[in-house]
Design a protein around this motif. Structure first.
Motif, short mmCIF file in Angstrom:
data_model
loop_
_atom_site.label_atom_id
_atom_site.label_comp_id
_atom_site.label_asym_id
_atom_site.label_seq_id
_atom_site.Cartn_x
_atom_site.Cartn_y
_atom_site.Cartn_z
N VAL A 32 10.89 -0.55 4.65
CA VAL A 32 11.16 0.40 3.59
C VAL A 32 12.16 1.39 4.17
N CYS B 150 14.31 4.65 3.84
CA CYS B 150 14.26 5.87 3.03
C CYS B 150 15.34 6.86 3.44
N GLU C 266 13.69 -2.72 1.49
CA GLU C 266 13.54 -2.04 0.21
C GLU C 266 14.06 -0.61 0.34
N VAL D 65 14.50 3.21 -0.66
CA VAL D 65 13.76 4.19 -1.46
C VAL D 65 14.27 5.60 -1.15
N ALA E 110 6.58 6.35 -0.12
CA ALA E 110 6.53 4.89 0.06
C ALA E 110 5.85 4.52 1.39
#
Ligand SMILES: NC(=O)c1ccc[n+]([C@@H]2O[C@H](COP(=O)([O-])OP(=O)(O)OC[C@H]3O[C@@H](n4cnc5c(N)ncnc54)[C@H](O)[C@@H]3O)[C@@H](O)[C@H]2O)c1
Length: 303
Positions: free
Chosen positions: A30, A32, A72, A74, A79
């Motif tokens: 993830v 970010c 991913e 974000v 998250a």
């Protein structure tokens, strides 16, 4: 503990590199940043790297697509709720990092590990900003992350043995080499490297030699792959200044006093490669020569 899903905070040059090697090793990542656009840009820049690797025949298109699907992007640290590890790679600023650590501490599961990629800040101090100081560790990757094999592992005052072993196992799975260091300002890497970089800036500041010639002494004379000024441009002059401030304050030793020229460049927004200009100028394709203003002031070089 299963660490298959990792949050990387900060999609700058280090966060991207860390996300890239994690995804290549099969982790779900993830990624970010402060906005969705920045996080997506980070993912797109990683995709560019993989496209180049595909073009060179070093990676199959399927492997590149699969790795990309594992990242991913974000814009919200919330998250972290689904992750067993978060690696923080936001700017080298204690206030910013403490804020990120406090947020991650709120969102991460209770047994998750919090790692920092800080170049110099005390892991013990970052750990103290959380309710889980024994689950906090320094994982200091080197730039460029996909290329350099070293990761300094920095144990804070109360980092648990189990957490250190988990971080070590992760580094080994990435195909990299962990080196354990104590939690002192700059660890080993920047305690040794930054005085070299700073002294090179002092040489330029005092007109001892041009930027290119300062670097030539180290590349041609000492076989350094990059001269210290080009290396500072690669690291980011803001990051170099921040590290020197931490060393200067942390040891209270004047030998770490940042050269005023470094401070002035940062004030001018000349941050090195990431802003297109530092001690040298850069195009997207790489170095383009001495900084024009340096040439104007006579501090530059004939190239
Ligand atoms: N540059 C190097 O050579 C190098 C090497 C090793 C370690 N480090 C360390 O890695 C860290 C990051 O350095 P970098 O060179 O990648 O910096 P960078 O400026 O390229 O990237 C920092 C990123 O963090 C993002 N960010 C800022 N606040 C945030 C927040 N609250 N949440 C999420 N993202 C946020 C910024 O938007 C930016 O994209 C620093 O601690 C630095 O000291 C840098």
């Amino acid at each position: 503990m299963d660490m298959e899903r990792v949050l990387v905070a900060g999609a700058g040059q280090m966060g991207r590199g860390i996300a890239q090697v994690l995804a290549e090793a099969g982790y779900a990542v993830v990624l970010c940043d402060t906005s969705q656009a920045l996080a997506e840009r980070g993912r797109a820049l990683i995709a560019d790297q993989w496209q180049r690797a595909v073009a060179r025949g070093k990676l199959t298109p399927d492997a590149a697509a699969a790795a990309l699907a594992r990242i991913e992007p974000v814009a919200d640290l919330a998250a972290a709720a689904g992750c067993q590890l978060a690696i923080e790679a936001v700017p080298e600023d204690l206030t910013v990092k403490k804020d990120v650590f406090q947020q991650l501490d709120t969102y991460l599961p209770a047994d998750a590990v919090l790692a920092s990629n800080t170049s110099s800040l005390p892991i013990t101090q970052l750990a103290a900003a959380t309710r889980r100081p024994w689950q906090v560790i320094g994982m200091h990757f080197m730039n460029p992350v996909p290329v350099l094999p070293l990761v300094e592992l920095v144990r804070g005052l109360v980092t648990a043995d189990e957490v250190y072993e988990q971080a070590r196992a992760l580094v080994l799975r990435l195909g990299k080499t962990p080196v354990l260091v104590r939690d002192v300002p700059g660890f080993v890497s920047n305690r040794v490297l930054m005085p070299l970089v700073n002294e090179a800036v002092w040489c330029l500041y005092e007109g001892v030699a041009t930027a290119a010639d300062v670097d030539r002494v180290l590349t041609l004379g000492m076989r350094h792959p990059l001269g210290p000024l080009a290396l500072a441009d690669l690291i980011g002059l803001d990051t170099c200044l921040a590290i020197l401030e931490v060393l200067h304050q942390g040891y209270g030793d004047p030998k770490f006093r940042p050269c005023p020229l470094l401070r002035q460049y940062v004030q001018a927004g000349w941050l090195g490669r990431k802003s297109g200009r530092g001690f040298f100028t850069y195009t997207d394709g790489g170095p383009a020569g001495p900084s024009p203003a340096l040439a104007r002031t006579g501090q530059g070089t004939g190239g």
